[in-house]
Enzyme design. Structure first.
Site, PDB file in Angstrom:
ATOM      1  N   CYS A 100     -10.718   6.848   1.656  1.00 40.43           N
ATOM      2  CA  CYS A 100      -9.313   7.517   1.377  1.00 40.43           C
ATOM      3  C   CYS A 100      -9.962   8.494   0.337  1.00 40.43           C
ATOM      4  O   CYS A 100      -8.838   9.203   0.164  1.00 40.43           O
ATOM      5  CB  CYS A 100      -7.944   6.883   1.353  1.00 40.43           C
ATOM      6  SG  CYS A 100      -7.517   5.471   3.034  1.00 40.43           S
ATOM      7  N   HIS A 122      -3.074  10.573  -2.233  1.00 39.73           N
ATOM      8  CA  HIS A 122      -3.579   9.732  -0.997  1.00 39.73           C
ATOM      9  C   HIS A 122      -2.106   9.926  -0.347  1.00 39.73           C
ATOM     10  O   HIS A 122      -1.673   9.376  -0.741  1.00 39.73           O
ATOM     11  CB  HIS A 122      -4.235   8.796  -0.938  1.00 39.73           C
ATOM     12  CG  HIS A 122      -4.688   8.419   0.323  1.00 39.73           C
ATOM     13  ND1 HIS A 122      -4.847   9.284   1.330  1.00 39.73           N
ATOM     14  CD2 HIS A 122      -4.698   7.382   0.718  1.00 39.73           C
ATOM     15  CE1 HIS A 122      -4.925   8.584   2.466  1.00 39.73           C
ATOM     16  NE2 HIS A 122      -4.889   7.012   2.507  1.00 39.73           N
ATOM     17  N   ASN A 157      -1.568   8.013   7.479  1.00 39.57           N
ATOM     18  CA  ASN A 157      -2.125   8.421   6.712  1.00 39.57           C
ATOM     19  C   ASN A 157      -3.457   8.625   7.627  1.00 39.57           C
ATOM     20  O   ASN A 157      -4.316   7.715   7.891  1.00 39.57           O
ATOM     21  CB  ASN A 157      -2.239   6.918   6.342  1.00 39.57           C
ATOM     22  CG  ASN A 157      -3.502   6.217   5.188  1.00 39.57           C
ATOM     23  OD1 ASN A 157      -4.905   7.340   4.923  1.00 39.57           O
ATOM     24  ND2 ASN A 157      -3.734   6.040   4.835  1.00 39.57           N
TER      25      ASN A 157
HETATM   26  O1  UT7 Z   1      -5.795   4.327   2.978  1.00 44.99           O
HETATM   27  C1  UT7 Z   1      -5.409   3.233   2.258  1.00 44.99           C
HETATM   28  C2  UT7 Z   1      -5.132   2.840   1.572  1.00 44.99           C
HETATM   29  N1  UT7 Z   1      -3.755   1.824   2.247  1.00 44.99           N
HETATM   30  C3  UT7 Z   1      -2.474   1.691   1.329  1.00 44.99           C
HETATM   31  O2  UT7 Z   1      -2.258   2.256   0.910  1.00 44.99           O
HETATM   32  C4  UT7 Z   1      -1.438   0.883   2.345  1.00 44.99           C
HETATM   33  C5  UT7 Z   1      -0.890   0.185   1.271  1.00 44.99           C
HETATM   34  N2  UT7 Z   1      -0.148  -1.010   1.914  1.00 44.99           N
HETATM   35  C6  UT7 Z   1       1.079  -0.595   2.890  1.00 44.99           C
HETATM   36  O3  UT7 Z   1       1.749   0.377   2.461  1.00 44.99           O
HETATM   37  C7  UT7 Z   1       2.197  -1.670   2.740  1.00 44.99           C
HETATM   38  O4  UT7 Z   1       1.348  -2.855   2.765  1.00 44.99           O
HETATM   39  C8  UT7 Z   1       2.428  -1.732   5.031  1.00 44.99           C
HETATM   40  C9  UT7 Z   1       3.529  -0.874   4.902  1.00 44.99           C
HETATM   41  C10 UT7 Z   1       0.988  -1.665   5.056  1.00 44.99           C
HETATM   42  C11 UT7 Z   1       3.097  -3.176   4.742  1.00 44.99           C
HETATM   43  O5  UT7 Z   1       4.447  -2.843   4.300  1.00 44.99           O
HETATM   44  P1  UT7 Z   1       5.067  -4.049   3.552  1.00 44.99           P
HETATM   45  O6  UT7 Z   1       5.941  -4.132   2.499  1.00 44.99           O
HETATM   46  O7  UT7 Z   1       4.090  -4.471   2.566  1.00 44.99           O
HETATM   47  O8  UT7 Z   1       5.246  -5.542   4.869  1.00 44.99           O
HETATM   48  P2  UT7 Z   1       4.726  -7.050   4.270  1.00 44.99           P
HETATM   49  O9  UT7 Z   1       3.911  -6.897   5.064  1.00 44.99           O
HETATM   50  O10 UT7 Z   1       4.497  -7.253   3.474  1.00 44.99           O
HETATM   51  O11 UT7 Z   1       5.568  -7.492   5.679  1.00 44.99           O
HETATM   52  C12 UT7 Z   1       6.540  -7.842   5.412  1.00 44.99           C
HETATM   53  C13 UT7 Z   1       7.205  -8.419   6.992  1.00 44.99           C
HETATM   54  C14 UT7 Z   1       5.996  -9.660   7.851  1.00 44.99           C
HETATM   55  O12 UT7 Z   1       6.892 -10.278   8.568  1.00 44.99           O
HETATM   56  P3  UT7 Z   1       6.943 -11.518   7.350  1.00 44.99           P
HETATM   57  O13 UT7 Z   1       6.049 -12.300   6.970  1.00 44.99           O
HETATM   58  O14 UT7 Z   1       8.464 -11.194   6.545  1.00 44.99           O
HETATM   59  O15 UT7 Z   1       8.102 -11.882   8.050  1.00 44.99           O
HETATM   60  C15 UT7 Z   1       5.127  -8.440   8.428  1.00 44.99           C
HETATM   61  O16 UT7 Z   1       5.105  -9.202   9.769  1.00 44.99           O
HETATM   62  O17 UT7 Z   1       6.890  -7.337   7.977  1.00 44.99           O
HETATM   63  C16 UT7 Z   1       5.833  -7.365   8.985  1.00 44.99           C
HETATM   64  N3  UT7 Z   1       4.985  -6.561   9.766  1.00 44.99           N
HETATM   65  C17 UT7 Z   1       5.946  -5.518  10.368  1.00 44.99           C
HETATM   66  N4  UT7 Z   1       7.290  -5.443  11.290  1.00 44.99           N
HETATM   67  C18 UT7 Z   1       6.983  -4.542  12.154  1.00 44.99           C
HETATM   68  C19 UT7 Z   1       4.014  -5.888   9.464  1.00 44.99           C
HETATM   69  N5  UT7 Z   1       3.832  -4.728  10.112  1.00 44.99           N
HETATM   70  C20 UT7 Z   1       5.271  -5.019  11.008  1.00 44.99           C
HETATM   71  C21 UT7 Z   1       5.983  -3.330  11.831  1.00 44.99           C
HETATM   72  N6  UT7 Z   1       7.094  -3.405  12.174  1.00 44.99           N
HETATM   73  N7  UT7 Z   1       5.057  -2.785  11.798  1.00 44.99           N
END
Ligand code: UT7
Length: 339
Positions: free
Chosen positions: A118, A260, A290
């Site tokens: 990215c 980005h 993204n």
């Molecule tokens: O381009 C390269 C750079 N990439 C990035 O910058 C990505 C950076 N990261 C992010 O944007 C975020 O971390 C994400 C959008 C990928 C995830 O958001 P988050 O707020 O960090 O969620 P998380 O991974 O901490 O997950 C929170 C909860 C989890 O459930 P529990 O363990 O709390 O029960 C996940 O299993 O959300 C759950 N979860 C989802 N639920 C519904 C993860 N993905 C999903 C989903 N739909 N798609």
């Protein structure tokens, strides 16, 4: 090497391309367990474009974006000296840039790929500007393009909701140093955290029976989203401040913040840390998700189409992603010379 005096660099034109097929959040919830509400709230993404159809590749998108940029200034492709394709999703591991060179008829250009995920476009822009500043080349086409839909695990809701396919292109040209647009850059890599975001190559368990050579294949994207999020929000503001400090500028001088397009929460958090008004953020990720190396040139092209950016505006551009690699470019915008 054509000249011994340092040349300036100006961004002469921009172009972009996205596939026709759009997949919205409700449609993704038919594929994995998720919802429009979760995706919108956590990322700001509403829909993304996906490259569909047999034998369609990054080259198809990159060609449209490149022709778009060339057409805006009525430039003949034969005037391009160098084509730099920033991508992590070539359709040939030896590189895809030469196919673009051939297909757009840039008969005088050398062409190569640059891989930095990215951050690929920002690194490509600065790499290209070095060739111009040293007097080696006059006209350079820099393309950021990715088709991560081909590398996403469509059963992994942590990643498949994020990515879209696109290409963006800019044409750089040498100019007198007083008119230089690329004022400064600041880049970083920390390979310690490479495993947080990767399209890993994995070897088979059995070697070749005679040669003891292990062969393998590439696997889908793996991402530790939380760690990448924390990295982006903590490191990107530091890079921006370092880059501005070296120019004796402050965040008050910024007219536009072009990051980005990974996650709307990241864009807002970086702006908040730097006390930059949210209305200065350029964002289009709600429509495209993204798009990796394409996200910055795509958003730039759109912002210019919308006539957001004015002559002499300071645009701070920052990329971040796999590597982990991140960095900033400070640009003083000069009006495009449209034909
Ligand atoms: O381009 C390269 C750079 N990439 C990035 O910058 C990505 C950076 N990261 C992010 O944007 C975020 O971390 C994400 C959008 C990928 C995830 O958001 P988050 O707020 O960090 O969620 P998380 O991974 O901490 O997950 C929170 C909860 C989890 O459930 P529990 O363990 O709390 O029960 C996940 O299993 O959300 C759950 N979860 C989802 N639920 C519904 C993860 N993905 C999903 C989903 N739909 N798609």
């Amino acid at each position: 090497m054509k000249s011994s005096t340092k040349q300036g660099v100006k961004i002469l034109s921009t172009g972009s391309a996205v596939p026709h097929m759009s997949l919205n959040n409700n449609q993704i919830s038919d594929i994995v367990e998720t919802s429009d509400d979760w995706i919108s709230t956590r990322t700001g993404i509403k829909e993304r474009r996906l490259l569909t159809g047999e034998q369609k590749s990054i080259i198809d998108l990159a060609i449209v974006a490149s022709r778009n940029a060339l057409d805006k200034i009525s430039m003949n492709p034969s005037e391009i000296d160098l084509i730099l394709l920033a991508t992590s999703t070539p359709n040939d591991l030896f590189g895809s840039a030469s196919q673009i060179q051939y297909k757009i008829g840039a008969i005088n250009a050398v062409a190569f790929d640059l891989t930095a995920a990215c951050s690929g476009f920002v690194l490509g822009l600065v790499t290209a500007s070095q060739f111009i500043q040293t007097g080696s080349y006059n006209n350079i086409l820099v393309i950021g393009a990715d088709v991560l839909s081909k590398w996403v695990d469509w059963s992994d809701r942590g990643t498949c909701i994020l990515f879209g396919d696109a290409a963006g292109a800019v044409i750089l040209q040498s100019c007198p140093y007083v008119d230089n647009s690329i004022l400064n850059f600041q880049f970083n890599t920390d390979g310690t955290y490479a495993s947080h975001l990767s399209i890993p190559y994995k070897e088979s368990h059995q070697p070749h029976v005679l040669l003891n050579i292990y062969q393998g294949s590439f696997h889908p994207i793996y991402m530790n989203g939380r760690e990448v999020y924390k990295f982006a929000v903590s490191q990107v503001p530091l890079s921006i401040v370092k880059c501005l400090n070296a120019l004796n500028m402050s965040t008050d001088d910024i007219n536009w913040l072009l990051l980005h397009q990974a996650n709307e929460r990241i864009l807002n958090a970086v702006a908040d840390k730097l006390s930059i008004d949210n209305h200065k953020i350029i964002a289009n990720l709600s429509k495209y998700g993204n798009t990796s190396a394409a996200s910055i040139p795509l958003a730039l092209d759109e912002a210019l189409e919308e006539k957001k950016i004015s002559d002499n505006d300071i645009v701070v551009i920052a990329g971040f992603g796999a590597g982990l690699t991140w960095g900033t470019i400070v640009v003083r915008w000069k009006e495009l010379q449209l034909a």
